[in-house]
Design an enzyme around this catalytic site. Sequence first.
Site, short mmCIF file in Angstrom:
data_model
loop_
_atom_site.label_atom_id
_atom_site.label_comp_id
_atom_site.label_asym_id
_atom_site.label_seq_id
_atom_site.Cartn_x
_atom_site.Cartn_y
_atom_site.Cartn_z
N HIS A 109 23.38 2.95 12.34
CA HIS A 109 24.50 3.88 12.37
C HIS A 109 25.19 3.28 13.95
CE1 HIS A 109 23.71 6.35 9.01
NE2 HIS A 109 22.61 6.34 9.48
N ALA A 134 -0.34 -3.33 13.43
CA ALA A 134 0.03 -1.80 13.13
C ALA A 134 0.70 -1.05 14.33
CB ALA A 134 -1.44 -1.12 12.82
N ASN A 136 1.05 -1.25 -0.14
CA ASN A 136 -0.12 -0.05 0.13
C ASN A 136 0.91 1.12 0.01
OD1 ASN A 136 -2.31 1.51 0.21
ND2 ASN A 136 -3.53 -0.02 1.42
#
Length: 184
Positions: free
Chosen positions: A113, A158, A83
């Site tokens: 990093h 989610a 999506n």
Amino acid sequence: MKTEKEKMLAGEIYQANDPELTQDRKRAKKRCQQINQHDTDDLPGREARLAELMRFKGTFYVEPPLYVDYGYNIHIGDNFYANHGLTILDGAPVVIGNNVFIAPNVVIATAGHPLDKTQRATGEEFVKPITIGDDVWLGAHVTLCPGVTLGNNVVVGAGSTVVHDLPDNSVCVGTPARPVKTLE
């Protein structure tokens, strides 16, 4: 002596601001821009541009916008749907299985990093591959961190952040994501 690109592809610490890598990223950004602005009625043309950027093994559909670092490290199986707003930082391989569905605004990030501030300030970066198994669904705003593997038949809820591998047949949620239910 290895180039910075060779170091990146070997999974070693490298300089992300290297001219060759910078040029590769610019090329990928330009392709993403072309894909994102392509006429939505010209599906074959958009699919052809996507196939120039990433490696697909079957059917796929990617809603714009799409963002990638390089594109050449992304390998996607059959029956793939993403999506709006998928971001893939693919300094290391991103291998995605069959029947994978991705909700809006998902981030798949192989890059990181150093924790040491002096080392980080030099522009050093590392990458670790990400593998997503078959039959996976990533909910909206999921983030996959460097080096994770998602097993087969995994649902990530989610807003979850995945920092560790997730087992087959599981529903996983939270930050960090953890299994909360077993699927059959």
